[in-house]
Scaffold this active site. Structure first.
Site, PDB file in Angstrom:
ATOM      1  N   ARG A  50     -13.517   0.809   4.343  1.00 43.36           N
ATOM      2  CA  ARG A  50     -13.756   2.057   5.066  1.00 43.36           C
ATOM      3  C   ARG A  50     -14.731   2.985   4.346  1.00 43.36           C
ATOM      4  O   ARG A  50     -15.465   3.724   4.962  1.00 43.36           O
ATOM      5  CB  ARG A  50     -12.423   2.773   5.255  1.00 43.36           C
ATOM      6  CG  ARG A  50     -12.123   2.933   6.717  1.00 43.36           C
ATOM      7  CD  ARG A  50     -10.902   3.665   7.026  1.00 43.36           C
ATOM      8  NE  ARG A  50     -10.125   4.010   5.842  1.00 43.36           N
ATOM      9  CZ  ARG A  50      -8.838   4.274   5.867  1.00 43.36           C
ATOM     10  NH1 ARG A  50      -8.195   4.226   6.999  1.00 43.36           N
ATOM     11  NH2 ARG A  50      -8.171   4.594   4.785  1.00 43.36           N
ATOM     12  N   LYS A 149       0.099 -11.383   0.075  1.00 43.27           N
ATOM     13  CA  LYS A 149       1.512 -11.016   0.040  1.00 43.27           C
ATOM     14  C   LYS A 149       1.645  -9.571  -0.420  1.00 43.27           C
ATOM     15  O   LYS A 149       0.729  -9.080  -1.040  1.00 43.27           O
ATOM     16  CB  LYS A 149       2.294 -11.966  -0.866  1.00 43.27           C
ATOM     17  CG  LYS A 149       1.836 -11.912  -2.347  1.00 43.27           C
ATOM     18  CD  LYS A 149       2.908 -11.478  -3.270  1.00 43.27           C
ATOM     19  CE  LYS A 149       2.820 -10.063  -3.706  1.00 43.27           C
ATOM     20  NZ  LYS A 149       2.423  -9.771  -5.046  1.00 43.27           N
ATOM     21  N   HIS A 179      -0.443 -16.336  -5.002  1.00 49.26           N
ATOM     22  CA  HIS A 179      -1.372 -16.898  -5.989  1.00 49.26           C
ATOM     23  C   HIS A 179      -0.674 -17.698  -7.081  1.00 49.26           C
ATOM     24  O   HIS A 179      -1.314 -18.486  -7.758  1.00 49.26           O
ATOM     25  CB  HIS A 179      -2.292 -15.817  -6.555  1.00 49.26           C
ATOM     26  CG  HIS A 179      -1.666 -14.989  -7.632  1.00 49.26           C
ATOM     27  ND1 HIS A 179      -0.799 -13.979  -7.364  1.00 49.26           N
ATOM     28  CD2 HIS A 179      -1.770 -15.043  -8.983  1.00 49.26           C
ATOM     29  CE1 HIS A 179      -0.400 -13.437  -8.510  1.00 49.26           C
ATOM     30  NE2 HIS A 179      -0.968 -14.064  -9.507  1.00 49.26           N
ATOM     31  N   LYS A 183      -1.755 -21.471  -9.596  1.00 51.79           N
ATOM     32  CA  LYS A 183      -1.808 -21.619 -11.050  1.00 51.79           C
ATOM     33  C   LYS A 183      -1.651 -23.095 -11.389  1.00 51.79           C
ATOM     34  O   LYS A 183      -0.768 -23.766 -10.874  1.00 51.79           O
ATOM     35  CB  LYS A 183      -0.673 -20.814 -11.715  1.00 51.79           C
ATOM     36  CG  LYS A 183      -0.878 -19.306 -11.631  1.00 51.79           C
ATOM     37  CD  LYS A 183       0.246 -18.589 -12.356  1.00 51.79           C
ATOM     38  CE  LYS A 183       0.239 -17.104 -12.088  1.00 51.79           C
ATOM     39  NZ  LYS A 183      -0.770 -16.354 -12.802  1.00 51.79           N
ATOM     40  N   GLU A 217       6.073  -9.253 -17.675  1.00 52.03           N
ATOM     41  CA  GLU A 217       4.733  -8.690 -17.858  1.00 52.03           C
ATOM     42  C   GLU A 217       4.823  -7.494 -18.795  1.00 52.03           C
ATOM     43  O   GLU A 217       5.838  -6.795 -18.811  1.00 52.03           O
ATOM     44  CB  GLU A 217       4.190  -8.196 -16.519  1.00 52.03           C
ATOM     45  CG  GLU A 217       4.051  -9.274 -15.481  1.00 52.03           C
ATOM     46  CD  GLU A 217       3.427  -8.720 -14.214  1.00 52.03           C
ATOM     47  OE1 GLU A 217       2.202  -8.760 -14.097  1.00 52.03           O
ATOM     48  OE2 GLU A 217       4.173  -8.210 -13.360  1.00 52.03           O
ATOM     49  N   HIS A 241       6.692 -14.995  -5.510  1.00 53.74           N
ATOM     50  CA  HIS A 241       6.361 -15.827  -6.676  1.00 53.74           C
ATOM     51  C   HIS A 241       7.587 -16.562  -7.257  1.00 53.74           C
ATOM     52  O   HIS A 241       7.554 -17.770  -7.473  1.00 53.74           O
ATOM     53  CB  HIS A 241       5.756 -14.974  -7.789  1.00 53.74           C
ATOM     54  CG  HIS A 241       4.523 -14.225  -7.380  1.00 53.74           C
ATOM     55  ND1 HIS A 241       3.636 -14.702  -6.452  1.00 53.74           N
ATOM     56  CD2 HIS A 241       4.016 -13.035  -7.791  1.00 53.74           C
ATOM     57  CE1 HIS A 241       2.643 -13.829  -6.304  1.00 53.74           C
ATOM     58  NE2 HIS A 241       2.850 -12.810  -7.103  1.00 53.74           N
ATOM     59  N   LYS A 339       8.180  -5.387 -15.199  1.00 55.64           N
ATOM     60  CA  LYS A 339       6.978  -4.767 -15.782  1.00 55.64           C
ATOM     61  C   LYS A 339       7.368  -4.164 -17.121  1.00 55.64           C
ATOM     62  O   LYS A 339       8.540  -3.826 -17.339  1.00 55.64           O
ATOM     63  CB  LYS A 339       6.481  -3.642 -14.880  1.00 55.64           C
ATOM     64  CG  LYS A 339       6.082  -4.081 -13.487  1.00 55.64           C
ATOM     65  CD  LYS A 339       4.658  -4.528 -13.453  1.00 55.64           C
ATOM     66  CE  LYS A 339       4.191  -4.829 -12.053  1.00 55.64           C
ATOM     67  NZ  LYS A 339       3.097  -5.814 -12.031  1.00 55.64           N
TER      68      LYS A 339
HETATM   69  C1  BG6 Z   1       0.881  -9.975  -8.276  1.00 54.50           C
HETATM   70  C2  BG6 Z   1       1.688  -8.711  -8.323  1.00 54.50           C
HETATM   71  O1  BG6 Z   1       1.186 -10.697  -7.120  1.00 54.50           O
HETATM   72  O2  BG6 Z   1       1.178 -10.768  -9.411  1.00 54.50           O
HETATM   73  C3  BG6 Z   1       1.394  -7.946  -9.608  1.00 54.50           C
HETATM   74  O3  BG6 Z   1       1.359  -7.921  -7.204  1.00 54.50           O
HETATM   75  C4  BG6 Z   1       1.587  -8.849 -10.810  1.00 54.50           C
HETATM   76  O4  BG6 Z   1       2.227  -6.815  -9.707  1.00 54.50           O
HETATM   77  C5  BG6 Z   1       0.825 -10.148 -10.638  1.00 54.50           C
HETATM   78  O5  BG6 Z   1       1.120  -8.155 -11.959  1.00 54.50           O
HETATM   79  C6  BG6 Z   1       1.107 -11.126 -11.752  1.00 54.50           C
HETATM   80  O6  BG6 Z   1       0.236 -12.210 -11.618  1.00 54.50           O
HETATM   81  P1  BG6 Z   1      -0.438 -12.918 -12.863  1.00 54.50           P
HETATM   82  O7  BG6 Z   1      -1.314 -13.954 -12.258  1.00 54.50           O
HETATM   83  O8  BG6 Z   1      -1.169 -11.868 -13.627  1.00 54.50           O
HETATM   84  O9  BG6 Z   1       0.700 -13.487 -13.646  1.00 54.50           O
END
Ligand code: BG6
Length: 494
Positions: A50, A149, A179, A183, A217, A241, A339
């Site tokens: 946008r 997602k 995603h 991996k 993370e 995930h 997190k």
């Molecule tokens: C994403 C989440 O799908 O995956 C993020 O929205 C997260 O919050 C991330 O940090 C982690 O993915 P990766 O590939 O960095 O382990």
């Protein structure tokens, strides 16, 4: 040896082109695929958002992003200039349909190409954008749409989105991305299970005591506070995930690698998950929120301070899942993600049962059960903990030893970003590593009662200091069952 098989020439339209995902993941991944010649040079990336930006300004923004998010070894200045110079930028409104004419004109020049619409936007825009794609007659036989997602925030909203998109695109044209499935080490779970006779025969409740899946993370919510606060770790990470990892670990061998054969087996696992409702939520789940602490010795503020207000959103989840199937009867799957934890690590631990009876005197040898640790990231690898004889004289004493394969050392490669693989799979038309509609909905069906029970409870997420392994209640969750979280990530002990 890695093989680069070029895909067909494509046009990719990225909606949400100024967003975090596009800058952090999509553009760097596309650049790398162009750099390696997998994406043919004539292919076009058309960015749409946008924000009224000139094409020059957008290109400069992406050049900056590539410098920020790619490692130095991945950057080639001449190629970055070439990649950015080829980008198109179209300022348009995905909902009202304003500004779409330029997109229509650009696409009209190449009607025969594979055409990908990548929706890197909030999920409530998926329906409106797809309706405009149809209204402007942009769908060709080789068109595909990619949905990020989370698809919705519960089962009802996921169904509504799937209905809206499904009224416009065929299911075979819809690529729901998770995603984690891109991996390399996640795909390796399939190789490990189904290309090695030694594991699959032991992969059941007779031999396995329990399974742990950890995705920890150290980062916080970064630039996505508003989105994150509405979403939380259960919807952000577990619904997709972690449940996908659980599926790959728990599913029956698919009859082939056909995309639907694999997805059928994953779906059965999701459907076999024992519901966690109000009665179980206290004993089977823990939600947490980080308070101030330190990561790598640096002080970090708490989540509520970062938000500037109190919040009930969880930044950590631990839960005990059970798969109601003969293979897994009585084998809990402990999942946790958060997190601002002590370390960035994604890992699966398969804890085997102990030998039925020890012939060794307990004074000299405490038998530890075998443990298979699959490190998904970082330091990707596999580690198998075994009991061995302590070498040398002094009687027959035992001690644990580890068979340890580091993939990086073994294969001498740096793992590609998951999005690189997945973007090329979309162009190739291979949906194996994408979620089918019924999978997404089955996952929400299991998650919804947990969300509802949490919402009804007066309890707040339990605090945990940034830089720790989560609230103590998460330790209690597994210790109540006489088990412990695997914690010593670096040497595989624990
Ligand atoms: C994403 C989440 O799908 O995956 C993020 O929205 C997260 O919050 C991330 O940090 C982690 O993915 P990766 O590939 O960095 O382990």
């Amino acid at each position: 040896m890695a093989q680069i098989i070029p895909v067909k020439v494509f046009d990719m339209v990225v909606f949400g082109a100024t967003g975090d995902l596009t800058l952090r993941k999509l553009m760097p991944s596309l650049y790398l695929r162009f750099r390696d010649g997998q994406a043919p040079a004539e292919s076009r990336v058309i960015a749409a958002a946008r924000t009224p930006l000139s094409e020059e300004d957008y290109r400069a923004k992406i050049a900056d992003a590539l410098h920020t998010f790619l490692d130095e070894s991945q950057r080639d200045e001449a190629l970055i200039r070439q990649f950015c110079a080829a980008l198109r930028y179209v300022a348009l409104d995905g909902v009202s349909g304003e500004g779409w004419e330029r997109l229509v004109d650009l696409l009209a020049t190449e009607p025969e190409r594979v055409r990908v619409f990548y929706l890197a936007t909030a999920p409530d825009l998926y329906g409106p954008i797809c309706r405009n794609i149809r209204k402007f007659n942009l769908i060709t036989p080789l068109s595909r749409v990619v949905l990020e997602k989370p698809i919705g925030h519960d089962l009802a909203s996921a169904r509504a989105i799937n209905d809206e998109v499904g009224a416009i695109f065929e299911e075979s044209q819809i690529y729901r991305i998770d995603h984690f499935l891109g991996k390399e080490t996640v795909q390796n779970l399939m190789a490990l299970r189904f290309a090695n006779a030694i594991f699959e025969r032991l992969w059941n409740a007779d031999v396995i005591d329990h399974v742990q899946i950890t995705v920890a993370e150290t980062v916080g919510v970064e630039g996505r506070a508003e989105y994150y606060d509405k979403t939380g770790a259960l919807r952000e990470m577990v619904q997709n995930h972690l449940l996908q990892l659980l599926c790959l670990l728990a599913m029956e061998p698919p009859v082939s690698l056909d995309p639907n054969a694999v997805r059928d087996e994953k779906l059965k696992v999701l459907r076999a998950l024992k519901p966690i409702g109000r009665a179980e939520v206290g004993s089977h789940t823990v939600r947490g929120q980080y308070v101030h602490g330190a990561i790598d010795g640096k002080p970090v503020p708490g989540y509520a301070t970062e938000m500037g207000r109190p919040s009930r959103t969880e930044t950590f989840v631990a839960l005990k899942a059970e798969v109601h199937a003969w293979r897994w009867a009585g084998v809990p799957f402990y999942l946790r993600t958060g997190k601002r934890m002590a370390q960035k690590v994604s890992e699966v631990v398969v804890q085997f049962r102990n030998v039925p009876l020890s012939i060794f005197p307990p004074a000299v040898s405490d038998l530890e059960p075998n443990k298979l640790v699959i490190r998904l990231q970082p330091n990707e690898g596999i580690l198998l903990k075994l009991m061995t004889k302590d070498p040398g004289p002094g009687g027959l004493r035992l001690r644990p030893a580890r068979l340890d394969i580091s993939f990086q050392k073994a294969f001498n490669i740096v793992y590609p970003e998951a999005y690189e693989r997945l973007l090329m799979d979309v162009v190739r038309g291979n949906p194996t590593l994408f979620m089918r509609r019924d999978e997404v909905e089955a996952a929400w069906r299991w998650i919804d009662p947990i969300i509802e029970a949490w919402a009804d409870s007066p309890d707040l997420p339990r605090p945990y200091p940034a830089g720790s392994w989560g609230p103590t209640a998460a330790i209690a969750l597994i210790e109540r069952d006489g088990r412990t979280w695997h914690e010593d990530w670096d040497n595989g002990e624990g």
